[in-house]
Design an enzyme around this catalytic site. Structure first.
Site, mmCIF file in Angstrom:
data_model
loop_
_atom_site.group_PDB
_atom_site.id
_atom_site.type_symbol
_atom_site.label_atom_id
_atom_site.label_comp_id
_atom_site.label_asym_id
_atom_site.label_seq_id
_atom_site.Cartn_x
_atom_site.Cartn_y
_atom_site.Cartn_z
ATOM 1 N N TYR A 58 7.955 50.290 -20.923
ATOM 2 C CA TYR A 58 7.438 50.253 -22.288
ATOM 3 C C TYR A 58 7.158 48.835 -22.763
ATOM 4 O O TYR A 58 6.313 48.630 -23.636
ATOM 5 C CB TYR A 58 8.451 50.873 -23.265
ATOM 6 C CG TYR A 58 8.422 52.374 -23.333
ATOM 7 C CD1 TYR A 58 8.827 53.137 -22.250
ATOM 8 C CD2 TYR A 58 8.005 53.020 -24.479
ATOM 9 C CE1 TYR A 58 8.818 54.517 -22.317
ATOM 10 C CE2 TYR A 58 7.991 54.403 -24.564
ATOM 11 C CZ TYR A 58 8.401 55.148 -23.480
ATOM 12 O OH TYR A 58 8.392 56.510 -23.548
ATOM 13 N N LYS B 108 15.982 55.519 -9.986
ATOM 14 C CA LYS B 108 15.120 55.871 -8.850
ATOM 15 C C LYS B 108 15.278 54.743 -7.834
ATOM 16 O O LYS B 108 14.310 54.092 -7.412
ATOM 17 C CB LYS B 108 13.662 56.031 -9.351
ATOM 18 C CG LYS B 108 12.683 56.586 -8.343
ATOM 19 C CD LYS B 108 12.861 58.062 -8.025
ATOM 20 C CE LYS B 108 11.941 58.455 -6.866
ATOM 21 N NZ LYS B 108 12.153 59.853 -6.429
ATOM 22 N N ASP C 98 14.598 62.443 -10.295
ATOM 23 C CA ASP C 98 13.963 63.729 -9.948
ATOM 24 C C ASP C 98 15.029 64.817 -9.777
ATOM 25 O O ASP C 98 14.917 65.917 -10.309
ATOM 26 C CB ASP C 98 13.067 63.599 -8.693
ATOM 27 C CG ASP C 98 13.716 62.856 -7.533
ATOM 28 O OD1 ASP C 98 14.826 62.319 -7.701
ATOM 29 O OD2 ASP C 98 13.097 62.817 -6.439
ATOM 30 N N ASP D 46 13.265 58.956 -21.961
ATOM 31 C CA ASP D 46 12.296 59.647 -22.808
ATOM 32 C C ASP D 46 12.041 61.049 -22.255
ATOM 33 O O ASP D 46 12.097 62.048 -22.981
ATOM 34 C CB ASP D 46 10.994 58.841 -22.857
ATOM 35 C CG ASP D 46 9.925 59.525 -23.685
ATOM 36 O OD1 ASP D 46 10.243 59.989 -24.795
ATOM 37 O OD2 ASP D 46 8.767 59.634 -23.216
ATOM 38 N N ASP E 81 13.691 65.076 -23.695
ATOM 39 C CA ASP E 81 12.934 66.265 -24.140
ATOM 40 C C ASP E 81 13.406 67.495 -23.366
ATOM 41 O O ASP E 81 13.535 68.591 -23.922
ATOM 42 C CB ASP E 81 11.418 66.085 -23.918
ATOM 43 C CG ASP E 81 10.710 65.450 -25.114
ATOM 44 O OD1 ASP E 81 11.343 64.630 -25.817
ATOM 45 O OD2 ASP E 81 9.522 65.764 -25.342
HETATM 46 C C1 IPM Z 1 10.172 59.203 -28.485
HETATM 47 C C2 IPM Z 1 8.663 59.130 -28.404
HETATM 48 C C3 IPM Z 1 8.219 57.685 -28.338
HETATM 49 C C4 IPM Z 1 8.744 57.097 -27.047
HETATM 50 C C5 IPM Z 1 6.710 57.410 -28.467
HETATM 51 C C6 IPM Z 1 6.088 58.108 -29.618
HETATM 52 C C7 IPM Z 1 6.462 55.933 -28.554
HETATM 53 O O1 IPM Z 1 8.187 59.883 -27.334
HETATM 54 O O2 IPM Z 1 10.748 58.633 -29.410
HETATM 55 O O3 IPM Z 1 10.785 59.862 -27.639
HETATM 56 O O4 IPM Z 1 8.139 57.293 -25.984
HETATM 57 O O5 IPM Z 1 9.776 56.435 -27.095
HETATM 58 MN MN MN Z 2 9.721 61.128 -26.391
#
Ligand code: IPM
Ligand code: MN
Ligand code: NAD
Length: 355
Positions: free
Chosen positions: A141, A187, A219, A243, A247
């Site tokens: 990032y 990784k 993975d 990240d 999710d």
């Molecule tokens: C998160 C989001 C952000 C990230 C984006 C929107 C920059 O996906 O907070 O998880 O990748 O960190």
């Molecule tokens: Mn995210």
């Protein structure tokens, strides 16, 4: 006690869920006798529309002069092809960097009531309770060089030993207050940045002999999250892996809308739900505000050091879920209600609870 909180609703459902989180903080403050001053500022697409930049100077300055920042979400399809400097997401990354936060805590806890909202079988997912510590200030990032031309896109995944060490220490310290286990995810079979990561985490781990440390590849971890989610306690991992894995972990708990986060370690702490601006449901009043409200509970605990009010807010979340309320993303909940009704039920529980 009075706390100054900068509120950054941002875009899409960010606006809808932040409104409920702020209202819950107000109810908690009234109940427990402290005070909040909320100052709303622009970030993301709304900031681009009004000021031409995704993170106006005034926003960052206001955040830096606050006790905490509460953010909704940024991003919308109409900005997706903007140049990097003019993307809503760049505003959020600039905010994280400007605040200096480097450890992003993302707790994925399955409420027993939501066991049938999870996509996993109850016998696999029951008892899931993990905390992902996502490194937030480095990796792909922020690594240099980065570039985009017509012919090439370039990012750099880089870590220094001090960057890994400081986030690893956060993970080990937190594990001591939980089940004493850290899974470091990398990784290292392919990436040099991961080889350094593993070496440094191992070294830091030696200072925590009471905490079990295991290493895993990202993975394989993605698989393990859906085959044996209860085997995880604290996961520590680099920015991009964190990240993605968060999710995945979020949805195990019923919905991406459930997950809160706290970003710590810098000048001012930042609280935000893990989800995005959800353009597909924005403006319809059906977004799940519980991730944002649980982020407000983290704000009470970590920044304000107000454990009882934080616990009261979390109990109220559990109670309304047990009462069967939920937004449409929580399909198994019998009482399907709107974003604002969820907020209203939570505030009712707080107001009725013993202080
Ligand atoms: C998160 C989001 C952000 C990230 C984006 C929107 C920059 O996906 O907070 O998880 O990748 O960190
Ligand atoms: Mn995210
Ligand atoms: P998203 O998280 O916005 O949505 C993914 C899916 O989950 C969608 O179907 C959405 O409806 C659903 N969802 C998310 N939050 C929900 C909630 N609270 N209640 C009910 N359903 C919910 O991810 P995306 O669609 O990939 O991204 C949309 C935009 O948000 C993009 O511009 C992206 O960059 C941005 N984004 C911002 C943040 C942030 O500000 N922290 C985080 C992730 C994505």
């Amino acid at each position: 006690m009075k706390f100054k909180v900068t509120v950054l609703p941002g875009d899409g459902i960010g606006i809808e869920v932040t409104r409920e989180a702020v209202a819950c903080l107000e109810t908690v403050a009234e109940k427990f006798g402290h005070e909040f001053e909320f100052i709303e500022q622009l970030i993301g697409g709304v900031a681009l529309d009004k000021t031409g930049v995704p993170l106006p100077d005034q926003t960052l300055e206001t955040c830096l002069a606050s006790d905490a920042v509460l953010l909704g979400a940024v991003g919308a399809p109409q900005y997706d092809n903007n140049p990097p400097k003019l993307k809503p997401e760049t505003g959020l990354l600039g905010l994280r960097a400007g605040l200096g936060v480097f450890a992003n805590l993302r707790p994925a806890f399955l409420h027993e009531t939501l066991i049938n909202a999870s996509p996993l079988k109850p016998e696999i997912v029951r008892g899931t309770d993990m905390l992902i510590v996502r490194e937030l200030a480095g990796g792909a990032y922020f690594g240099q060089p980065r570039e985009i031309t017509e012919e090439r896109g370039l990012n750099t995944m880089a870590y220094t030993a001090p960057e890994v060490e400081r986030v690893a220490r956060v993970a080990f310290e937190i594990a001591r207050g939980r089940r004493n286990k850290v899974s470091s995810i990398d990784k290292a079979n392919v990436l040099e940045s991961s080889q350094l990561w593993r070496k440094v985490v191992t070294r830091v781990g030696a200072d925590y002999p009471d905490v079990t440390l295991e290493h895993g590849y990202v993975d394989s971890c993605a698989m393990a999250l859906v085959t044996r989610p209860t085997s995880f306690d604290v996961i520590v991992t680099e920015n991009l892996f964190g990240d993605i894995l968060s999710d995945e972990a979020a949805v195990l708990t019923g919905s991406l809308g459930m997950l809160p986060s706290a970003s710590i370690g810098g000048k001012v702490d930042l609280y935000e739900p893990v989800h995005g601006s959800a353009p597909d449901i924005a403006g319809r009043g059906i977004a799940n505000p519980l991730g944002a409200i649980a982020s407000a509970a983290m704000l009470l605990r970590h920044t304000c050091k107000l454990e009882a009010p934080a616990a009261a807010l979390e109990t109220a979340i559990s109670r309304i879920l047990a009462d069967g309320y939920g937004t449409p993303d929580l399909k198994s909940q019998p009482n399907q209600v709107s974003t604002s009704e969820i907020g209203r039920h939570i505030r009712r529980h707080i107001a009725q609870s013993a202080a």
